[in-house]
Enzyme design. Structure first.
Site, mmCIF file in Angstrom:
data_model
loop_
_atom_site.group_PDB
_atom_site.id
_atom_site.type_symbol
_atom_site.label_atom_id
_atom_site.label_comp_id
_atom_site.label_asym_id
_atom_site.label_seq_id
_atom_site.Cartn_x
_atom_site.Cartn_y
_atom_site.Cartn_z
ATOM 1 N N ASP A 107 14.778 -76.392 -80.436
ATOM 2 C CA ASP A 107 13.274 -76.206 -79.530
ATOM 3 C C ASP A 107 13.166 -77.638 -79.543
ATOM 4 O O ASP A 107 11.996 -77.740 -79.222
ATOM 5 C CB ASP A 107 12.716 -75.466 -80.372
ATOM 6 C CG ASP A 107 11.845 -76.008 -81.786
ATOM 7 O OD1 ASP A 107 11.557 -74.249 -82.732
ATOM 8 O OD2 ASP A 107 12.114 -76.611 -82.149
ATOM 9 N N HIS A 149 2.204 -78.029 -82.712
ATOM 10 C CA HIS A 149 2.659 -77.641 -84.125
ATOM 11 C C HIS A 149 3.664 -79.172 -84.695
ATOM 12 O O HIS A 149 4.300 -78.841 -86.032
ATOM 13 C CB HIS A 149 4.554 -77.102 -83.419
ATOM 14 C CG HIS A 149 4.145 -75.678 -82.538
ATOM 15 N ND1 HIS A 149 3.011 -74.837 -82.920
ATOM 16 C CD2 HIS A 149 4.121 -75.028 -81.305
ATOM 17 C CE1 HIS A 149 3.122 -73.651 -82.118
ATOM 18 N NE2 HIS A 149 3.255 -74.100 -80.845
ATOM 19 N N GLY A 157 8.587 -76.601 -82.317
ATOM 20 C CA GLY A 157 7.623 -76.184 -80.967
ATOM 21 C C GLY A 157 7.642 -77.006 -79.904
ATOM 22 O O GLY A 157 6.133 -77.279 -79.250
ATOM 23 N N ASP A 184 -4.578 -71.700 -77.790
ATOM 24 C CA ASP A 184 -3.176 -71.395 -76.426
ATOM 25 C C ASP A 184 -2.702 -70.367 -77.480
ATOM 26 O O ASP A 184 -2.983 -69.721 -78.595
ATOM 27 C CB ASP A 184 -2.335 -72.886 -77.332
ATOM 28 C CG ASP A 184 -0.819 -72.585 -77.529
ATOM 29 O OD1 ASP A 184 -0.785 -73.582 -76.517
ATOM 30 O OD2 ASP A 184 0.061 -71.744 -77.699
ATOM 31 N N HIS A 186 0.468 -69.862 -78.918
ATOM 32 C CA HIS A 186 0.468 -70.181 -80.260
ATOM 33 C C HIS A 186 -0.116 -70.854 -81.393
ATOM 34 O O HIS A 186 -1.147 -71.314 -80.844
ATOM 35 C CB HIS A 186 1.815 -70.492 -80.120
ATOM 36 C CG HIS A 186 1.923 -70.319 -79.315
ATOM 37 N ND1 HIS A 186 2.647 -70.756 -78.336
ATOM 38 C CD2 HIS A 186 4.058 -69.642 -79.359
ATOM 39 C CE1 HIS A 186 3.422 -70.126 -77.276
ATOM 40 N NE2 HIS A 186 4.419 -69.559 -78.000
ATOM 41 N N ASP A 273 -0.835 -71.046 -71.982
ATOM 42 C CA ASP A 273 0.147 -70.163 -72.074
ATOM 43 C C ASP A 273 -0.006 -68.590 -72.064
ATOM 44 O O ASP A 273 0.716 -67.494 -72.669
ATOM 45 C CB ASP A 273 1.449 -70.548 -73.045
ATOM 46 C CG ASP A 273 1.095 -71.172 -74.120
ATOM 47 O OD1 ASP A 273 2.310 -71.685 -74.948
ATOM 48 O OD2 ASP A 273 -0.208 -70.763 -74.736
ATOM 49 N N TYR A 312 4.029 -72.464 -68.791
ATOM 50 C CA TYR A 312 5.110 -72.498 -68.576
ATOM 51 C C TYR A 312 4.731 -72.327 -66.707
ATOM 52 O O TYR A 312 6.429 -71.533 -66.484
ATOM 53 C CB TYR A 312 5.809 -71.622 -69.704
ATOM 54 C CG TYR A 312 5.577 -72.223 -71.338
ATOM 55 C CD1 TYR A 312 4.851 -72.202 -71.914
ATOM 56 C CD2 TYR A 312 6.292 -73.798 -71.101
ATOM 57 C CE1 TYR A 312 4.916 -72.459 -73.018
ATOM 58 C CE2 TYR A 312 6.252 -74.438 -72.526
ATOM 59 C CZ TYR A 312 5.452 -73.590 -73.182
ATOM 60 O OH TYR A 312 4.838 -74.615 -74.003
HETATM 61 C C1 LIG Z 1 10.081 -72.554 -79.829
HETATM 62 N N1 LIG Z 1 9.408 -71.904 -78.860
HETATM 63 C C2 LIG Z 1 8.440 -72.341 -78.922
HETATM 64 C C3 LIG Z 1 7.848 -73.314 -79.359
HETATM 65 C C4 LIG Z 1 5.914 -73.193 -78.890
HETATM 66 C C5 LIG Z 1 6.284 -73.320 -77.868
HETATM 67 C C6 LIG Z 1 4.487 -73.506 -77.551
HETATM 68 O O1 LIG Z 1 4.175 -73.100 -76.182
HETATM 69 N N2 LIG Z 1 3.042 -73.670 -78.434
HETATM 70 O O2 LIG Z 1 1.954 -73.675 -78.014
HETATM 71 C C7 LIG Z 1 6.062 -71.953 -76.875
HETATM 72 C C8 LIG Z 1 7.113 -71.541 -77.489
HETATM 73 S S1 LIG Z 1 9.944 -70.252 -79.071
HETATM 74 O O3 LIG Z 1 11.402 -70.830 -79.514
HETATM 75 O O4 LIG Z 1 9.823 -69.246 -79.070
HETATM 76 C C9 LIG Z 1 10.627 -70.340 -77.137
HETATM 77 C C10 LIG Z 1 11.191 -71.014 -76.721
HETATM 78 C C11 LIG Z 1 11.868 -70.738 -75.350
HETATM 79 C C12 LIG Z 1 11.077 -70.035 -75.078
HETATM 80 C C13 LIG Z 1 10.476 -68.802 -73.624
HETATM 81 C C14 LIG Z 1 11.903 -69.859 -72.698
HETATM 82 C C15 LIG Z 1 11.387 -69.488 -71.774
HETATM 83 C C16 LIG Z 1 10.836 -68.304 -71.468
HETATM 84 C C17 LIG Z 1 9.852 -67.313 -72.531
HETATM 85 N N3 LIG Z 1 10.050 -68.439 -73.731
HETATM 86 S S2 LIG Z 1 9.945 -69.239 -76.411
HETATM 87 ZN ZN LIG Z 2 1.849 -72.444 -76.545
#
Ligand SMILES: CN(c1ccc(C(=O)NO)cc1)S(=O)(=O)c1ccc(-c2ccccn2)s1
Ligand SMILES: [Zn+2]
Length: 378
Positions: A107, A149, A157, A184, A186, A273, A312
């Site tokens: 990620d 993160h 993240g 946020d 998360h 988000d 997003y």
């Molecule tokens: C790495 N990830 C994160 C980490 C942080 C965030 C964030 O916004 N933190 O504030 C979002 C996703 S993850 O594994 O949960 C995801 C990657 C891509 C995701 C995704 C992509 C498109 C639609 C829904 N989810 S979730």
């Molecule tokens: Zn987030």
């Protein structure tokens, strides 16, 4: 517009600094997962005529010494190394297990120039914090920041350098007690970890907490350790929460926080988000719900740093952060999105509203009162 109820604010308009530069915008535009978002946010703020009500500050890069005030040098050297590769080919063979050890994979894709970008974003947050420190602003805004993160020795993240931690450390040069609030979707794990052993920074995170949801930390029971015990506050929530319930929980928790921790400066991560039609498809908030929380914090009349984060659904994130910029500058906005090159992205409504989703609210009344009672009695 919103009337910031509670603690009537002084009628004088507040001095707002807004950190931006074309270079910062272009670099942030290239970050994977949020391509072009920065363009949309800044354009909407500009076409709504808000730039005349804020003081625009150009950012500097964070100094190496500032970055090493939190991150460890092995990680930063690795990040800089990756970031300086000329193309993905060179990156892939440089992607040793060492890099993976620093979270630079999955990620946190390696991107050429990622160190440059992250250090400029961090310099922007530090620049914003400095404008509060030197008394030239009451509110400082960096929508390019909010990367909550990032850990001292690893990326996580989509976050590479924790600009929020660096901004808080800058504020701590003047303020003895700094309050951090993370809105946020998360959990703000990187910021919480940075300050979980100290009573000088209280971190309060409102986030989705459910099995398998990233990052997995942020339970009700995480309250900090050592001298920092009870200076970490976590408000774990389930899918589907709407503005009214979120604000109800927010108010009760923050009133208790205000009593127990009289902060001298506030840092708010305004990740969008948690809005209902974000691809994360979790909470059912609108920009008004988030704005009411920010309004509540602004009514304390403390030096306040507003930062971005997740988000997003790019048009909705732009609407949300433009609305928050207007709130800080005490300007009302017409509902219709002004004519500009990105107008079509705001179809079909072409207005400032963000929709209320109809996802089921999995937060029972009992659950929410249990969470609030537990947090407020800690
Ligand atoms: C790495 N990830 C994160 C980490 C942080 C965030 C964030 O916004 N933190 O504030 C979002 C996703 S993850 O594994 O949960 C995801 C990657 C891509 C995701 C995704 C992509 C498109 C639609 C829904 N989810 S979730
Ligand atoms: Zn987030």
């Amino acid at each position: 517009g919103l009337s910031c109820q509670d603690n009537k604010r002084a009628k004088t308009s507040l001095r707002v600094t807004y950190v931006h530069s074309e270079e910062l915008k272009c670099k942030t535009n290239e970050l994977i997962r949020i391509e072009k978002r920065a363009e949309l946010v800044h354009s909407l703020i500009r076409v709504y005529g808000l730039l005349q009500y804020v003081e625009l500050l150009e950012p500097r890069h964070a100094e190496e010494s500032e970055i090493l005030g939190f991150h460890c040098s092995d990680y930063i050297n690795c990040l800089r190394g990756i970031g300086s590769c000329s193309d993905s080919e060179e990156i892939s063979d440089k992607l040793s297990s060492e890099a993976e050890g620093y979270g630079l994979s999955y990620d946190c894709p390696q991107q050429t120039g990622v160190f440059e970008t992250a250090s400029l974003i961090s310099g922007a947050t530090i620049t914003a914090a400095e404008s509060l420190l030197n008394g030239s602003a009451d509110i400082a805004i960096n929508w390019y920041g909010g990367w909550h993160h990032a850990k001292r020795d690893s990326a996580s993240g989509f976050c590479y350098i924790n600009d929020i931690v660096l901004g808080i450390l800058k504020l701590r040069e003047k303020y003895d007690r700094v309050l951090y609030v993370d809105l946020d979707l998360h959990h703000g794990d990187g910021v919480e970890e940075a300050f979980e052993m100290t009573s000088k920074v209280m971190t309060v995170s409102f986030h989705k907490f459910s099995t398998g949801f990233f990052p997995g930390s942020g339970s009700l029971e995480s309250v900090g350790t050592g001298r920092g015990k009870f200076y970490t506050v976590n408000v774990p929530l389930k899918d589907g929460i709407k503005d009214a319930e979120f604000y109800g929980v927010f108010c009760r928790v923050m009133k208790t926080v205000q009593e127990k921790f009289p902060g001298q400066a506030v840092v708010v991560q305004c990740g969008a988000d948690s809005l209902s039609d974000d691809p994360m498809a979790s909470f059912n908030l609108t920009h008004v719900g988030l704005a009411k929380c920010v309004c509540f914090l602004l009514s304390w009349n403390l030096p306040t740093l507003l930062l971005g984060g997740g988000g997003y659904n790019f048009p909705n994130t732009a609407k949300c952060w433009t609305f928050l910029t207007a709130l800080a500058a005490r300007r009302k906005l017409p509902m219709d999105i002004p004519e500009h090159e990105h107008l079509l992205e705001y179809g079909p409504g072409y207005d400032l509203s963000t929709s209320v989703g109809n996802r089921k609210d999995c937060n029972s009344h009992e659950y929410l009162s249990h969470v609030v009672t537990t947090v407020c009695s800690t």
